[in-house]
Design a protein around this motif. Structure first.
Motif, PDB file in Angstrom:
ATOM      1  N   ARG A   7      20.651  32.550  17.412  1.00 32.98           N
ATOM      2  CA  ARG A   7      19.191  32.408  17.370  1.00 32.98           C
ATOM      3  C   ARG A   7      18.780  30.963  17.122  1.00 32.98           C
ATOM      4  NH1 ARG A   7      18.326  35.422  13.223  1.00 32.98           N
ATOM      5  NH2 ARG A   7      18.474  37.330  14.471  1.00 32.98           N
ATOM      6  N   LYS A  10      19.714  28.639  20.050  1.00 31.54           N
ATOM      7  CA  LYS A  10      18.802  28.820  21.182  1.00 31.54           C
ATOM      8  C   LYS A  10      17.467  28.132  20.912  1.00 31.54           C
ATOM      9  CE  LYS A  10      16.543  32.516  23.829  1.00 31.54           C
ATOM     10  NZ  LYS A  10      16.377  33.999  23.944  1.00 31.54           N
ATOM     11  N   THR A  11      16.973  28.293  19.697  1.00 26.01           N
ATOM     12  CA  THR A  11      15.692  27.683  19.327  1.00 26.01           C
ATOM     13  C   THR A  11      15.756  26.166  19.434  1.00 26.01           C
ATOM     14  OG1 THR A  11      15.192  29.514  17.821  1.00 26.01           O
ATOM     15  CG2 THR A  11      13.989  27.442  17.474  1.00 26.01           C
ATOM     16  N   ASP A  47      25.609  43.595  21.428  1.00 20.71           N
ATOM     17  CA  ASP A  47      24.395  44.415  21.480  1.00 20.71           C
ATOM     18  C   ASP A  47      23.356  44.023  20.425  1.00 20.71           C
ATOM     19  OD1 ASP A  47      25.603  45.731  23.546  1.00 20.71           O
ATOM     20  OD2 ASP A  47      25.956  47.606  22.463  1.00 20.71           O
ATOM     21  N   LYS A  77      20.489  41.167  21.044  1.00 20.64           N
ATOM     22  CA  LYS A  77      19.265  41.489  21.796  1.00 20.64           C
ATOM     23  C   LYS A  77      18.746  40.272  22.552  1.00 20.64           C
ATOM     24  CE  LYS A  77      18.140  45.296  18.693  1.00 20.64           C
ATOM     25  NZ  LYS A  77      17.154  45.884  17.745  1.00 20.64           N
ATOM     26  N   ASP A  78      17.517  39.836  22.272  1.00 19.28           N
ATOM     27  CA  ASP A  78      16.924  38.722  23.027  1.00 19.28           C
ATOM     28  C   ASP A  78      17.628  37.389  22.786  1.00 19.28           C
ATOM     29  OD1 ASP A  78      15.062  40.434  24.099  1.00 19.28           O
ATOM     30  OD2 ASP A  78      13.504  39.965  22.627  1.00 19.28           O
ATOM     31  N   ASP A  79      18.347  37.301  21.686  1.00 17.55           N
ATOM     32  CA  ASP A  79      19.052  36.047  21.380  1.00 17.55           C
ATOM     33  C   ASP A  79      20.454  36.011  21.993  1.00 17.55           C
ATOM     34  OD1 ASP A  79      16.975  34.932  19.774  1.00 17.55           O
ATOM     35  OD2 ASP A  79      17.577  36.251  18.132  1.00 17.55           O
ATOM     36  N   GLU A 132      23.651  33.581  27.449  1.00 20.24           N
ATOM     37  CA  GLU A 132      24.073  33.795  28.831  1.00 20.24           C
ATOM     38  C   GLU A 132      25.033  32.686  29.232  1.00 20.24           C
ATOM     39  OE1 GLU A 132      21.164  35.389  31.758  1.00 20.24           O
ATOM     40  OE2 GLU A 132      19.671  34.838  30.246  1.00 20.24           O
ATOM     41  N   LYS A 155      22.928  38.916  31.313  1.00 20.78           N
ATOM     42  CA  LYS A 155      21.893  39.889  30.972  1.00 20.78           C
ATOM     43  C   LYS A 155      21.489  40.646  32.225  1.00 20.78           C
ATOM     44  CE  LYS A 155      19.752  37.690  26.933  1.00 20.78           C
ATOM     45  NZ  LYS A 155      18.508  37.113  26.369  1.00 20.78           N
ATOM     46  N   GLY A 205      17.337  43.244  30.755  1.00 21.88           N
ATOM     47  CA  GLY A 205      17.050  42.935  29.358  1.00 21.88           C
ATOM     48  C   GLY A 205      18.180  43.222  28.400  1.00 21.88           C
ATOM     49  N   LYS A 206      19.323  43.717  28.886  1.00 23.48           N
ATOM     50  CA  LYS A 206      20.461  44.050  28.022  1.00 23.48           C
ATOM     51  C   LYS A 206      21.609  43.080  28.268  1.00 23.48           C
ATOM     52  CE  LYS A 206      23.732  47.782  26.956  1.00 23.48           C
ATOM     53  NZ  LYS A 206      23.677  47.549  25.500  1.00 23.48           N
ATOM     54  N   ALA A 207      22.210  42.606  27.177  1.00 24.37           N
ATOM     55  CA  ALA A 207      23.351  41.693  27.290  1.00 24.37           C
ATOM     56  C   ALA A 207      24.592  42.477  27.689  1.00 24.37           C
ATOM     57  CB  ALA A 207      23.573  40.977  25.966  1.00 24.37           C
TER      58      ALA A 207
END
Length: 403
Positions: free
Chosen positions: A239, A242-243, A264, A267-269, A272, A369, A372-374
């Protein structure tokens, strides 16, 4: 005379009941399983599901040596001392025939030492420390999952192919992280002699200051990053990185991150394009895996995790070993497991006679991804036999540990 007849009759009935009880006990093979069920719930729950599915399959087909498998599960509380007490209780009170399980390395070493002292057979499912089979290895302990050395070695060819000179390293500051980094550095140097390691961050396990770690790595201006963080530490690192764009235009090689247990929850973090080890459960084409996958989904209405495979394969290996030995005698089991092959969802595996390590392999690929799923993509499987030190090196480590 009547009193004597009654006494004799009672004695006969007691003896008969005792015999029936023993016969009943002899109709079951008891396994004592120890693991960190509360501390590592995300890993242990799918592990137990895989374990119980394998046991049900074996029992439905007649069991082993005409006997049903029965497992007594115990929680070690992530504590080595508690694990040893559990092992003692399983042997003396529950009268188990063999010990198995364990995920955490320090717990695995403690139970292995107990097995050595008590001369009881122990199949370690998943502790990553290689000391279990090398420096502290002995005849009564075997290990199923590939260890730290194999994990690190599996990604080195991919890392070398990137042709990045300046590497940063981030890892949890305990044996697993330290050993993984040592293997990675040593083997990458062999393939790429001019490589430089420009930064190392080793936060305490579970206590990462992600902002400070990311800032320190960014300041070093690396071309690529080797990451060994997992669980909560990985989530915070991913997280924050990425930020702050730490991963922008930088390659990342990351152990364990491709396992659904760890991927899993991001999630959004979820990153890729990282090169990772893991488990691409949707794309494994082996017939053995398809049968396992379909049965698991049907039974649990959920997809398997890597620990589901580990739990399932552990029971299959125990059943194969007991059948080959024709007994649960520890010495006969130890002899039977030497060089023994058994079936698993990843194909046939073998316990190497030189170190009691199974040839459980490792998937290496990249993260991606979809909807929306890694998930893990571009994955290839490396047989565990190709990721071990030389026989001479293994012999030297086991000899040194025996002194």
């Amino acid at each position: 005379m009547r009193f004597l007849k009654k006494t004799a009759c009672a004695a006969l009935l007691a003896a008969s009941a005792l015999h029936m009880g023993l016969a009943s006990a002899q109709g079951v093979i008891k396994i004592g399983e120890i693991n960190s069920y509360k501390t590592l719930a995300a890993l242990a729950e799918p592990y137990r599901k895989g374990w119980e599915m394998a046991q049900e399959e074996i029992n439905a087909s007649g069991g082993v040596l005409g006997k049903k498998l029965e497992t007594v599960f115990r929680d070690d509380g992530a504590n080595a001392g508690d694990a040893v007490r559990m092992a003692e209780e399983l042997l003396t009170r529950e009268k188990v025939d063999v010990l198995a399980g364990v995920t955490l390395s320090h717990v695995g070493l403690a139970v292995s030492d107990f097995a050595k002292q008590r001369k009881v057979f122990f199949l370690a499912s998943g502790p990553l420390t290689d000391k279990v089979v090398w420096q502290s290895g002995h005849d009564y302990t075997y290990r199923l999952r590939a260890g730290t050395h194999a994990l690190a070695a599996s990604v080195v060819p991919e890392a070398a192919a990137l042709k990045k000179k300046r590497w940063a390293l981030v890892y949890p500051n305990y044996e697993y992280g330290q050993a993984a980094v040592a293997t990675f550095k040593e083997q990458l140097k062999k393939l790429q002699p001019d490589v430089e390691f420009v930064a190392e961050q080793s936060p305490p396990l579970g206590k990462i200051d992600a902002g400070a770690v990311v800032q320190a790595l960014e300041a070093a201006k690396p071309d690529a990053i080797f990451n060994v963080l997992f669980g909560v530490d990985l989530a915070k690192f991913a997280r924050e990185g990425k930020t702050r764009d730490l991963f922008a235009k930088r390659e990342v090689v990351s152990l364990l991150t491709g396992e659904p247990e760890y991927l899993d929850p991001l999630k959004d973090d979820a990153p890729e394009g990282w090169i990772v080890t893991g488990y691409p459960y949707e794309t494994v084409t082996l017939p053995e895996h398809k049968a396992f996958y379909d049965a698991y989904v049907k039974k649990y209405k959920d997809y398997p995790r890597l620990n589901s495979v580990i739990g399932y394969a552990t029971v299959k290996a125990l059943a194969a070993g007991i059948k080959k030995a024709g007994s649960t005698d520890p010495d006969k089991l130890s002899a039977a497991f030497k060089g023994m092959s058994f079936d698993s969802p990843f194909g046939t595996m073998t316990f190497r006679p030189q170190d009691n390590q199974a040839t459980f392999g490792i998937f290496v690929g990249r993260t991606g991804k979809r909807n929306g799923k890694a998930y893990m993509t571009q994955a290839s499987y490396i047989d565990g036999s190709k990721l071990q030190p030389t026989d001479a090196e293994v012999k030297q480590m086991r000899a040194a540990g025996a002194k």
